[in-house]
Scaffold this motif. Structure first.
Motif, PDB file in Angstrom:
ATOM      1  N   CYS A   1       0.835  -1.210   0.000  1.00 45.42           N
ATOM      2  CA  CYS A   1       0.000   0.000   0.000  1.00 45.42           C
ATOM      3  C   CYS A   1       0.863   1.250   0.000  1.00 45.42           C
ATOM      4  CB  CYS A   1      -0.901   0.026   1.239  1.00 45.42           C
ATOM      5  SG  CYS A   1      -2.082  -1.313   1.353  1.00 45.42           S
ATOM      6  N   LEU A   2       2.047   1.127   0.590  1.00 42.74           N
ATOM      7  CA  LEU A   2       2.944   2.266   0.735  1.00 42.74           C
ATOM      8  C   LEU A   2       4.093   2.207  -0.261  1.00 42.74           C
ATOM      9  CD1 LEU A   2       2.848   2.152   4.596  1.00 42.74           C
ATOM     10  CD2 LEU A   2       1.991   4.042   3.216  1.00 42.74           C
ATOM     11  N   GLY A   3       3.878   1.485  -1.358  1.00 40.77           N
ATOM     12  CA  GLY A   3       4.843   1.477  -2.449  1.00 40.77           C
ATOM     13  C   GLY A   3       6.072   0.629  -2.231  1.00 40.77           C
ATOM     14  N   LYS A   4       6.059  -0.258  -1.242  1.00 37.11           N
ATOM     15  CA  LYS A   4       7.204  -1.114  -0.956  1.00 37.11           C
ATOM     16  C   LYS A   4       6.900  -2.546  -1.369  1.00 37.11           C
ATOM     17  CE  LYS A   4       9.583   2.186   1.011  1.00 37.11           C
ATOM     18  NZ  LYS A   4      10.813   2.740   0.386  1.00 37.11           N
ATOM     19  N   ASN A   5       7.835  -3.164  -2.078  1.00 41.26           N
ATOM     20  CA  ASN A   5       7.662  -4.547  -2.524  1.00 41.26           C
ATOM     21  C   ASN A   5       8.735  -5.427  -1.889  1.00 41.26           C
ATOM     22  OD1 ASN A   5       5.414  -4.403  -4.589  1.00 41.26           O
ATOM     23  ND2 ASN A   5       6.807  -2.863  -5.425  1.00 41.26           N
ATOM     24  N   TYR A   6       8.448  -5.883  -0.692  1.00 38.81           N
ATOM     25  CA  TYR A   6       9.370  -6.755   0.026  1.00 38.81           C
ATOM     26  C   TYR A   6       9.019  -8.215  -0.256  1.00 38.81           C
ATOM     27  CZ  TYR A   6      10.277  -2.517   2.810  1.00 38.81           C
ATOM     28  OH  TYR A   6      10.598  -1.247   3.218  1.00 38.81           O
ATOM     29  N   ASP A   7      10.052  -9.040  -0.475  1.00 32.24           N
ATOM     30  CA  ASP A   7       9.809 -10.472  -0.664  1.00 32.24           C
ATOM     31  C   ASP A   7       9.312 -11.098   0.632  1.00 32.24           C
ATOM     32  OD1 ASP A   7      10.572 -10.407  -3.314  1.00 32.24           O
ATOM     33  OD2 ASP A   7      12.683 -10.795  -2.856  1.00 32.24           O
ATOM     34  N   SER A   8       9.947 -10.719   1.725  1.00 28.64           N
ATOM     35  CA  SER A   8       9.563 -11.243   3.032  1.00 28.64           C
ATOM     36  C   SER A   8       9.992 -10.238   4.089  1.00 28.64           C
ATOM     37  CB  SER A   8      10.235 -12.599   3.287  1.00 28.64           C
ATOM     38  OG  SER A   8       9.894 -13.083   4.563  1.00 28.64           O
ATOM     39  N   LEU A   9       9.170 -10.093   5.101  1.00 30.02           N
ATOM     40  CA  LEU A   9       9.468  -9.117   6.141  1.00 30.02           C
ATOM     41  C   LEU A   9       8.918  -9.630   7.461  1.00 30.02           C
ATOM     42  CD1 LEU A   9      10.815  -6.309   6.300  1.00 30.02           C
ATOM     43  CD2 LEU A   9       8.542  -5.302   6.091  1.00 30.02           C
ATOM     44  N   GLN A  10       9.783  -9.725   8.463  1.00 29.21           N
ATOM     45  CA  GLN A  10       9.378 -10.260   9.756  1.00 29.21           C
ATOM     46  C   GLN A  10       9.378  -9.207  10.856  1.00 29.21           C
ATOM     47  OE1 GLN A  10       8.264 -13.369  10.026  1.00 29.21           O
ATOM     48  NE2 GLN A  10       8.645 -13.676   7.845  1.00 29.21           N
ATOM     49  N   LYS A  11       9.996  -8.059  10.601  1.00 24.98           N
ATOM     50  CA  LYS A  11      10.066  -7.024  11.631  1.00 24.98           C
ATOM     51  C   LYS A  11       8.678  -6.466  11.932  1.00 24.98           C
ATOM     52  CE  LYS A  11      12.904  -4.415   9.346  1.00 24.98           C
ATOM     53  NZ  LYS A  11      13.789  -3.263   9.012  1.00 24.98           N
ATOM     54  N   SER A  12       8.473  -6.038  13.176  1.00 23.45           N
ATOM     55  CA  SER A  12       7.187  -5.451  13.545  1.00 23.45           C
ATOM     56  C   SER A  12       7.297  -3.954  13.837  1.00 23.45           C
ATOM     57  CB  SER A  12       6.609  -6.164  14.773  1.00 23.45           C
ATOM     58  OG  SER A  12       7.480  -6.026  15.886  1.00 23.45           O
ATOM     59  N   TYR A  13       8.535  -3.422  13.791  1.00 22.96           N
ATOM     60  CA  TYR A  13       8.715  -1.999  14.095  1.00 22.96           C
ATOM     61  C   TYR A  13      10.007  -1.515  13.455  1.00 22.96           C
ATOM     62  CZ  TYR A  13       9.374   2.266  16.895  1.00 22.96           C
ATOM     63  OH  TYR A  13       9.560   3.566  17.303  1.00 22.96           O
ATOM     64  N   TRP A  14       9.922  -0.463  12.627  1.00 22.80           N
ATOM     65  CA  TRP A  14      11.119   0.075  12.003  1.00 22.80           C
ATOM     66  C   TRP A  14      10.847   1.472  11.450  1.00 22.80           C
ATOM     67  CZ3 TRP A  14       7.891  -3.286   9.499  1.00 22.80           C
ATOM     68  CH2 TRP A  14       7.468  -2.946   8.215  1.00 22.80           C
ATOM     69  N   LYS A  15      11.917   2.182  11.121  1.00 21.54           N
ATOM     70  CA  LYS A  15      11.809   3.526  10.553  1.00 21.54           C
ATOM     71  C   LYS A  15      11.385   3.427   9.094  1.00 21.54           C
ATOM     72  CE  LYS A  15      14.596   7.590   9.349  1.00 21.54           C
ATOM     73  NZ  LYS A  15      15.945   8.208   9.402  1.00 21.54           N
ATOM     74  N   PHE A  16      10.300   4.125   8.752  1.00 18.06           N
ATOM     75  CA  PHE A  16       9.811   4.133   7.377  1.00 18.06           C
ATOM     76  C   PHE A  16      10.399   5.307   6.601  1.00 18.06           C
ATOM     77  CE2 PHE A  16       6.318   5.371   4.343  1.00 18.06           C
ATOM     78  CZ  PHE A  16       6.544   4.338   3.446  1.00 18.06           C
ATOM     79  N   ASN A  17      10.316   6.487   7.178  1.00 19.05           N
ATOM     80  CA  ASN A  17      10.931   7.686   6.593  1.00 19.05           C
ATOM     81  C   ASN A  17      11.157   8.691   7.714  1.00 19.05           C
ATOM     82  OD1 ASN A  17       8.391   8.867   7.081  1.00 19.05           O
ATOM     83  ND2 ASN A  17       7.706   8.564   4.965  1.00 19.05           N
ATOM     84  N   GLU A  18      11.475   9.926   7.367  1.00 18.32           N
ATOM     85  CA  GLU A  18      11.772  10.924   8.392  1.00 18.32           C
ATOM     86  C   GLU A  18      10.544  11.325   9.199  1.00 18.32           C
ATOM     87  OE1 GLU A  18      14.755  11.874   9.322  1.00 18.32           O
ATOM     88  OE2 GLU A  18      15.467  10.409   7.849  1.00 18.32           O
ATOM     89  N   ARG A  19       9.369  10.987   8.712  1.00 14.49           N
ATOM     90  CA  ARG A  19       8.134  11.375   9.398  1.00 14.49           C
ATOM     91  C   ARG A  19       7.499  10.230  10.185  1.00 14.49           C
ATOM     92  NH1 ARG A  19       2.687  13.880   6.454  1.00 14.49           N
ATOM     93  NH2 ARG A  19       1.477  14.213   8.383  1.00 14.49           N
ATOM     94  N   TYR A  20       7.613   9.000   9.655  1.00 17.22           N
ATOM     95  CA  TYR A  20       6.868   7.890  10.238  1.00 17.22           C
ATOM     96  C   TYR A  20       7.744   6.696  10.604  1.00 17.22           C
ATOM     97  CZ  TYR A  20       2.607  10.120   8.377  1.00 17.22           C
ATOM     98  OH  TYR A  20       1.584  10.990   8.095  1.00 17.22           O
ATOM     99  N   MET A  21       7.266   5.971  11.605  1.00 15.49           N
ATOM    100  CA  MET A  21       7.728   4.624  11.907  1.00 15.49           C
ATOM    101  C   MET A  21       6.622   3.669  11.476  1.00 15.49           C
ATOM    102  SD  MET A  21      10.692   5.132  13.351  1.00 15.49           S
ATOM    103  CE  MET A  21      11.092   3.526  14.064  1.00 15.49           C
ATOM    104  N   MET A  22       6.985   2.447  11.116  1.00 13.64           N
ATOM    105  CA  MET A  22       5.994   1.409  10.856  1.00 13.64           C
ATOM    106  C   MET A  22       5.850   0.567  12.115  1.00 13.64           C
ATOM    107  SD  MET A  22       5.037   2.070   7.796  1.00 13.64           S
ATOM    108  CE  MET A  22       3.814   0.757   7.935  1.00 13.64           C
ATOM    109  N   TRP A  23       4.614   0.205  12.435  1.00 11.37           N
ATOM    110  CA  TRP A  23       4.355  -0.561  13.659  1.00 11.37           C
ATOM    111  C   TRP A  23       3.304  -1.621  13.361  1.00 11.37           C
ATOM    112  CZ3 TRP A  23       1.593   1.509  18.665  1.00 11.37           C
ATOM    113  CH2 TRP A  23       1.903   0.668  19.748  1.00 11.37           C
ATOM    114  N   PHE A  24       3.650  -2.885  13.618  1.00 12.52           N
ATOM    115  CA  PHE A  24       2.754  -4.015  13.400  1.00 12.52           C
ATOM    116  C   PHE A  24       2.616  -4.813  14.697  1.00 12.52           C
ATOM    117  CE2 PHE A  24       4.035  -2.842   9.188  1.00 12.52           C
ATOM    118  CZ  PHE A  24       3.009  -3.226   8.336  1.00 12.52           C
ATOM    119  N   PRO A  25       2.019  -4.245  15.728  1.00 10.92           N
ATOM    120  CA  PRO A  25       1.901  -4.959  17.004  1.00 10.92           C
ATOM    121  C   PRO A  25       0.813  -6.032  16.950  1.00 10.92           C
ATOM    122  CG  PRO A  25       0.720  -2.889  17.133  1.00 10.92           C
ATOM    123  CD  PRO A  25       1.390  -2.911  15.775  1.00 10.92           C
ATOM    124  N   GLN A  26       0.936  -7.010  17.825  1.00 14.50           N
ATOM    125  CA  GLN A  26      -0.111  -8.028  17.941  1.00 14.50           C
ATOM    126  C   GLN A  26      -1.029  -7.663  19.091  1.00 14.50           C
ATOM    127  OE1 GLN A  26       1.036 -12.087  17.584  1.00 14.50           O
ATOM    128  NE2 GLN A  26      -0.763 -12.884  18.628  1.00 14.50           N
TER     129      GLN A  26
END
Length: 291
Positions: free
Chosen positions: A169-194
Motif C-alpha cells: 500500500c505504501l509502495g514497498k515490494n518486500y519479498d519477506s518481512l518479519q520485523k514489527s517496528y522500524w523507521k519508514f521515513n523521516e516522518r513515520y515509523m511502521m508498527w505491526f503490534p499483535q
C-alpha cells in the motif's frame, strides 16, 4: 481451499444463534441463491451515541440489513449493546443511519415468516440489480484496491495476510518481512503490534513479553512489558515519529492471523511500565508513495 465455500459454511453454521434466527437467515440465503453478494452475520453497527450493536444479517454491497425479532427481544432497536468488541469487526462497523434494515418477527406464523422472507429476497435482488456492485470474491488484492483508491482508512474492509502485503500500500515490494517496528521515513515509523486478548483469570496474552491493549473507544494503545520493574524510555529529545499502525488480529471466520490498518498513532505519555499512544489520524494518503 475454496475460500468462498468455507466462508459460507462457517458463517451459516455458527451454533450461537437462536433457533428461529438460524432458520430465517439460512432460508433467506438459500432463497436468494446468488454468489455475487457477500452475506455478513453479526455485523457491527455504530449508533449515533457512539455505542455498538449487532445486526443479524448484512449485505455490505447494497447496505441492507436483516434483523430477527424474537419474543421479549422485539423492538425497533438493534440487539443489546456489545460489551466485548472484536477489533476487526469494530473498524468495519456500519453507521445505523446509513443503512436500511428489514425486520422479521420470528413469533409470527410460518406462513407470515415465509412471506416476509420472500419480500426481503425480492428487495435484495432489486437493490443488487439497480446498483453497480462489485461481485463478491474472497481472493481480493486489498493492497491493489487501496493503491487505486489512493487512501487507506480504518473503516476500509481491507485486511492483509502478511506485513509485506500491507507494505505494498505504501509502495514497498518486500519479498519477506518479519520485523514489527522500524523507521519508514523521516516522518513515520511502521508498527505491526499483535493485539493482546483476554485469556481468562485476569490475564492477557503477550508477544515475547510485550502486551498491546486498546482502550474502550479504540483511540489509544497501551504498550507495556510483562516485567513489573521495566522502566520505559521517556519522551526522547525532539518530536518522535508518528507510527503508521497495522494491528495483527485473528480473522473471526477463518481463525487465521491478518493485519488491519488501525490508524496513525503518536507517543502520548508514560504510566508506570506502560507507554500510551493516541490515535491522531484515521486515514493515510497513499498517493505520495505510489507515483
Amino acid at each position: 481451499m475454496n475460500a468462498k465455500r468455507e466462508y459460507l459454511v462457517r458463517t451459516f453454521s455458527r451454533t450461537k444463534r437462536k433457533d428461529y434466527e438460524n432458520y430465517i437467515l439460512n432460508r433467506i440465503w438459500n432463497r436468494l441463491n446468488r454468489l455475487d453478494l457477500k452475506p455478513v452475520t453479526q455485523q457491527y453497527v455504530k449508533r449515533a451515541d457512539g455505542k455498538y450493536a449487532l445486526l443479524d444479517l448484512y449485505f455490505p454491497q447494497i447496505h441492507l440489513g436483516v434483523e430477527c425479532d424474537e419474543g421479549h427481544h422485539k423492538s425497533n432497536a438493534l440487539n443489546d449493546e456489545i460489551r466485548t468488541l472484536e477489533i476487526g469487526k469494530m473498524f468495519q462497523a456500519v453507521k445505523e443511519n446509513e443503512i436500511k434494515i428489514e425486520r422479521i418477527d420470528a413469533t409470527d406464523s410460518i406462513e407470515m415468516i415465509h412471506t416476509k422472507i420472500e419480500e426481503i429476497v425480492q428487495l435484495i435482488n432489486k437493490l443488487a440489480s439497480n446498483s453497480k456492485i462489485i461481485p463478491w470474491s474472497e481472493d481480493v488484492d486489498y493492497a491493489a484496491l487501496a493503491v487505486k483508491k489512493g487512501t487507506l482508512s480504518v473503516y476500509d474492509e481491507f485486511t492483509f495476510r502478511t506485513i509485506s502485503e500491507a507494505m505494498r500500500c505504501l509502495g514497498k515490494n518486500y519479498d519477506s518481512l518479519q520485523k514489527s517496528y522500524w523507521k519508514f521515513n523521516e516522518r513515520y515509523m511502521m508498527w505491526f503490534p499483535q493485539l493482546s486478548i483476554d485469556i481468562g483469570q485476569g490475564n492477557v496474552s503477550n508477544t515475547r513479553g510485550w502486551i498491546n491493549l486498546f482502550n474502550k473507544n479504540w483511540t489509544e494503545i497501551e504498550e507495556k512489558r510483562m516485567e513489573k520493574d521495566y522502566i520505559p524510555l521517556n519522551l526522547p529529545e525532539g518530536k518522535p515519529r508518528d507510527r503508521i499502525t497495522f494491528m495483527k488480529v485473528k480473522d473471526p471466520i477463518f481463525k487465521t492471523n491478518k493485519y488491519q490498518f488501525v490508524g496513525i498513532f503518536q507517543w502520548d505519555h508514560i504510566e508506570e511500565n506502560s507507554v500510551f499512544y493516541k490515535r491522531v489520524a484515521e486515514e493515510i494518503d497513499l498517493t505520495p508513495y505510489n507515483k
